[in-house]
Design a protein around this motif. Structure first.
Motif, PDB file in Angstrom:
ATOM      1  N   TRP C  55       0.882  -1.164   0.000  1.00  0.00           N
ATOM      2  CA  TRP C  55       0.000   0.000   0.000  1.00  0.00           C
ATOM      3  C   TRP C  55       0.921   1.215   0.000  1.00  0.00           C
ATOM      4  O   TRP C  55       1.642   1.432   0.973  1.00  0.00           O
ATOM      5  CB  TRP C  55      -0.877  -0.045   1.254  1.00  0.00           C
ATOM      6  CG  TRP C  55      -1.921   1.019   1.354  1.00  0.00           C
ATOM      7  CD1 TRP C  55      -1.777   2.350   1.074  1.00  0.00           C
ATOM      8  CD2 TRP C  55      -3.282   0.857   1.776  1.00  0.00           C
ATOM      9  NE1 TRP C  55      -2.944   3.017   1.292  1.00  0.00           N
ATOM     10  CE2 TRP C  55      -3.891   2.132   1.724  1.00  0.00           C
ATOM     11  CE3 TRP C  55      -4.044  -0.238   2.197  1.00  0.00           C
ATOM     12  CZ2 TRP C  55      -5.233   2.341   2.087  1.00  0.00           C
ATOM     13  CZ3 TRP C  55      -5.370  -0.027   2.557  1.00  0.00           C
ATOM     14  CH2 TRP C  55      -5.958   1.249   2.498  1.00  0.00           C
ATOM     15  N   ALA C  58       2.498   3.153   3.114  1.00  0.00           N
ATOM     16  CA  ALA C  58       2.497   2.379   4.367  1.00  0.00           C
ATOM     17  C   ALA C  58       3.908   1.879   4.651  1.00  0.00           C
ATOM     18  O   ALA C  58       4.646   1.534   3.731  1.00  0.00           O
ATOM     19  CB  ALA C  58       1.531   1.207   4.289  1.00  0.00           C
ATOM     20  N   ARG C  59       4.273   1.849   5.940  1.00  0.00           N
ATOM     21  CA  ARG C  59       5.624   1.437   6.322  1.00  0.00           C
ATOM     22  C   ARG C  59       5.850  -0.046   6.022  1.00  0.00           C
ATOM     23  O   ARG C  59       6.902  -0.443   5.553  1.00  0.00           O
ATOM     24  CB  ARG C  59       5.797   1.696   7.829  1.00  0.00           C
ATOM     25  CG  ARG C  59       7.187   1.486   8.370  1.00  0.00           C
ATOM     26  CD  ARG C  59       7.265   1.941   9.834  1.00  0.00           C
ATOM     27  NE  ARG C  59       6.187   1.393  10.653  1.00  0.00           N
ATOM     28  CZ  ARG C  59       6.267   0.222  11.294  1.00  0.00           C
ATOM     29  NH1 ARG C  59       7.353  -0.497  11.219  1.00  0.00           N
ATOM     30  NH2 ARG C  59       5.246  -0.210  12.022  1.00  0.00           N
ATOM     31  N   VAL C  62       0.643  -4.834   3.944  1.00  0.00           N
ATOM     32  CA  VAL C  62      -0.591  -5.036   4.718  1.00  0.00           C
ATOM     33  C   VAL C  62      -1.302  -6.303   4.246  1.00  0.00           C
ATOM     34  O   VAL C  62      -1.260  -6.650   3.065  1.00  0.00           O
ATOM     35  CB  VAL C  62      -1.554  -3.829   4.591  1.00  0.00           C
ATOM     36  CG1 VAL C  62      -0.907  -2.566   5.136  1.00  0.00           C
ATOM     37  CG2 VAL C  62      -1.999  -3.623   3.160  1.00  0.00           C
TER      38      VAL C  62
END
Lengths: 179, 412, 227
Positions: C55, C58-59, C62
């Protein structure tokens, strides 16, 4: 069979009844407090606790096998937790551990044949300013030298009361239902 | 050097004496807070710029506000006292030396966010901290600082203390909730975050011990005062746990603008004569190595980031030149293999394979491709693990390799 | 009809309801996101991480099985990071567990370029065969710990609670209270755990005996009740 220490079984029952009202959320503190008295958590004891806290027995076992401070089989009356993590290692925990192993004739995570002493190699115990650090039950020694540890172990063996599990049967076997 | 704030009472008062605590500013912040509106308290914490001291550095005020805004009741305040990061012992020092401070901070937090129940989850191996806290809670309750109608106000709040049972992963907030709920301490997938669905599925504020310990001082002296200490990105005093090859290992309080060298050679007395720094493991087992050349780096998050090191919990483990560094890495790898909860595959399997490979490398008997295996495991754990344990489990090992602190033996 | 949102998955702009998971949207688009622990009738536990996607912003990656889509999200279901995670997870699994009766996983391994022998120098999880009841056998050498059996036995379906996870980390395993034989547990032999097992770790007794080469009538005779 009659338990030789009825007042301590009574303590166990009091703990179970106190946590029973919490249901599942009372399980971990209940197990810890009961184990403080009994030394370990036998299948019979777990069945007893499961019934009173209304938690499946399988889940009680799953919990015990997850947490390293809970035991499902007898451990020594004196449990020696030797920290061998980075700060203690830098300050000589390896040598300390070797000396203790040799003096006690014990491999890590084993108990002496007489059931008196268990030796555990432990992840960081959070007393790094006192490295190398050893816990003898809840007694703290650090910076620890092998001879001091061994002397303290002896003192504990003489003074520490034997755990219930060494002497008696489990409550479920003797008295059915307490709650 | 500034006078200590967080450690001000530690070692100077009887930690079991409420009178001592009260004589040293104790519970004055709470009295002040009860005369304000909860929103004002949240605003104060936000304005202070306080960031979580457990390792994640999340802005505390933002968390407080998120919980305060939740309409659902009940809400909980949880103090994370499951300090288990290797090389970290600051929370224990606070709990043993100044237990009432945590109690006071939790009541303030409860008032600010609208919670009426708090839990303190104390590491199972911290016997003295547990005893002192238990005593502090019951004494505070008798004195009217806990319970119903605190100090005659409309606010009621009480605290229950829970013992951990030997699982590092329970320091992860959602695993800690699972543990209080009577389950195996396995982290939950986030979102939902604890502020929305935390303990027992309810909105929950969870803060580390040191974070909470800052709160009464922020209330007493104000956010502006707090911001004058430290750096703009990391205001306030910080506790550092200096361990390993130093003359005076211990907990030291300093603003994060202090350098590694000042901390190690100044406050902790430097290394014993004849010993030199080989490497410094900063931030715990989940942290990373700094080299001797990097010792003039300040401990601000930005400066540390530039050398690839997290501040983490504030652990500073000094390793001298005599220590075989592979032995250190073995312990780090063993630690994560031992402490992985086993829930998600990358960490359950990755921490174990990582340990096996590090053991091979430490013995000088690697297999061809072992370093690539390590790198692949590291990336997979970092990218795909559920929680911070797996996500950081390869950091220290990777940093030692990347900074050339260890040489990689060639396969036979 | 809920409000529609717009997002991008693998370069395609799609519309979806805001409560949809990435997996649901991707499935509808005909994209193939691998999955193992996910089961449409069970509570998602997000343990296998095979369905992770990237994503943007995002770090970490997911899990598509539970992550809900959001307006403007840009998602890649097979980026290099995603591919590496899936490949390595499958390689790690293959080094630990007998996947010979997991055709789906073997197909994934091929699709994501996993070298099933890459970690073979490591320890495998080893268990005795649990043949303790007339209805099914448990061969945990084939168990990938997807949790389906435990969940099925507990609150997701049967409310019987015979099974639990034991141990932790690499040594995690499925077990009963104190590892008791199944007839000594709360098990009612409903067979639901066998039905949801994706790897052949749980197997009906007759199927097991037939696989062993035992003729069926004899198999039934041999499958005698417990003592």
């Amino acid at each position: 069979m009659h338990s030789p220490q009825p007042e301590r079984w009574q303590q166990v029952d009091e703990i179970i009844q106190r946590w029973a009202t919490h249901g599942r959320s009372g399980l971990l503190p209940c197990l810890l407090e009961v184990q403080d008295i009994t030394g370990y958590l036998s299948p019979e004891l777990c069945a007893h606790i499961a019934r009173h806290l209304r938690v499946p027995e399988a889940d009680v076992y799953g919990l015990i096998s997850f947490y390293s401070l809970l035991y499902d089989r007898p451990v020594g009356r004196v449990v020696l937790r030797v920290c061998d993590d980075v700060p203690c290692y830098v300050r000589g925990s390896s040598e300390l551990l070797n000396a203790l192993q040799e003096a006690l004739g014990l491999e890590p995570n084993k108990t002496t044949a007489d059931g008196a002493i268990t030796l555990e190699v432990h992840p960081c115990l959070g007393r790094c300013e006192r490295a190398p650090f050893v816990l003898i039950n809840d007694d703290e020694i650090g910076p620890a030298r092998a001879e001091d540890v061994l002397a303290r172990v002896q003192a504990h063996l003489q003074s520490a009361p034997s755990t219930l599990s060494e002497r008696a049967e489990d409550p479920a076997a003797t008295e059915e239902g307490t709650g | 050097m500034i006078a200590p704030i967080l450690l001000r009472r530690v070692g100077h008062i009887d930690p079991e004496s409420l009178a001592d605590y009260e004589a040293y500013e104790g519970f004055r912040a709470l009295r002040q807070v009860l005369m304000r509106r909860p929103e004002q308290v949240v605003e104060m914490v936000k304005a202070s710029g306080l960031r979580g001291r457990g390792g994640a550095l999340f802005p505390t005020g933002v968390k407080w506000e998120a919980v305060a805004r939740q309409p659902r009741r009940p809400k909980y305040v949880v103090c994370n006292a499951d300090e288990s990061e290797p090389g970290t012992f600051k929370d224990r020092v606070l709990l043993e030396g100044d237990p009432f401070a945590v109690v006071e901070a939790m009541v303030i937090a409860g008032y600010a966010v609208g919670a009426s129940k708090g839990y303190i989850y104390v590491r199972g191996e911290y016997h003295r901290a547990y005893t002192r806290l238990s005593r502090a809670v019951s004494v505070a309750r008798e004195a009217g600082y806990l319970g119903t109608h605190i100090l005659g106000s409309d606010f009621s709040f009480d605290i229950e203390i829970r013992r951990g049972a030997g699982a590092y992963v329970c320091g992860e907030e959602t695993a800690l909730f699972e543990s209080i709920e009577g389950k195996r301490g396995m982290p939950r997938q986030k979102p939902p975050f604890p502020t929305e669905q935390g303990l027992f599925g309810q909105p929950t504020l969870i803060n580390n011990v040191e974070t909470l310990a800052c709160i009464p001082w922020i209330v007493r002296s104000g956010p502006a005062w707090f911001r004058e200490i430290g750096s703009p990105a990391m205001p306030g005093p910080k506790l550092f746990c200096v361990s390993g090859a130093v003359q005076r290992p211990g907990v030291y309080e300093a603003p994060v603008t202090i350098t590694l060298r000042e901390l190690i050679e100044g406050m902790a007395g430097g290394l014993p004569s004849g010993q030199e720094v080989q490497a410094i493991l900063v931030g715990g087992a989940a942290g990373a190595f700094a080299t001797p050349e990097e010792m003039d780096t300040p401990l601000t998050p930005e400066a540390l980031q530039a050398i690839g090191v997290p501040l983490g919990s504030g652990a500073i483990m000094v390793i001298d030149h005599r220590v075989p560094l592979w032995e250190v890495l073995r312990r780090v790898a063993r630690f994560f293999a031992h402490e992985s909860c086993g829930k998600c595959y990358p960490c359950q399997l990755g921490t174990y394979r990582q340990w096996e490979i590090v053991e091979r490398l430490a013995r000088g008997e690697p297999l061809p491709g072992d370093v690539e295996r390590l790198r692949d495991i590291a990336a997979t754990m970092a990218d795909a693990s559920i929680c911070g344990l797996g996500q950081t489990a390869a950091n220290a090992i990777l940093s030692a390799l990347e900074k050339g602190l260890v040489s990689v033996p060639t396969p036979a | 009809m809920k409000d529609q949102i717009t997002l991008t998955i693998d370069g395609q702009t799609v519309r979806a309801t805001p409560d949809a998971t990435i997996m649901e949207v991707a499935d509808a688009m005909g994209l193939s996101i691998p999955r193992l622990c996910y089961h449409p009738h069970l509570t998602p536990n997000t343990v296998c991480r095979l369905c992770v996607v990237e994503w943007e912003g995002a770090r970490t990656l997911v899990p598509a099985c539970v992550a809900r889509v959001r307006e403007g999200a840009v998602i890649h279901t097979a980026s290099p990071r995603v591919q590496r995670a899936r490949r390595v997870i499958l390689e790690l699994l293959a080094s630990t567990v007998d996947l010979s009766e997991s055709p789906t996983l073997l197909a994934y391994a091929q699709a994501w370029g996993a070298d099933l022998r890459r970690f073979e120098a490591g320890a495998r999880r080893q268990f005795p065969l649990y043949d303790d009841n007339p209805f099914y056998v448990r061969d945990y050498n084939k168990c990938v710990l997807c949790w389906r059996c435990v969940q099925t036995c507990a609150d997701d379906l049967q409310y019987t609670y015979a099974l639990t996870l034991g141990g932790r980390g690499f040594h995690s395993h499925i077990t009963t209270a104190f590892n008791r034989p199944m007839p000594e547990t709360t098990c009612v032999f409903c067979g639901n755990c066998v039905a949801v097992c994706p790897t052949g770790a749980l197997k009906g007794k007759v199927a097991f005996l037939v696989q062993q080469g035992t003729p069926v009538p004899v198999a039934l005779w041999r499958a005698r009740p417990p003592r």
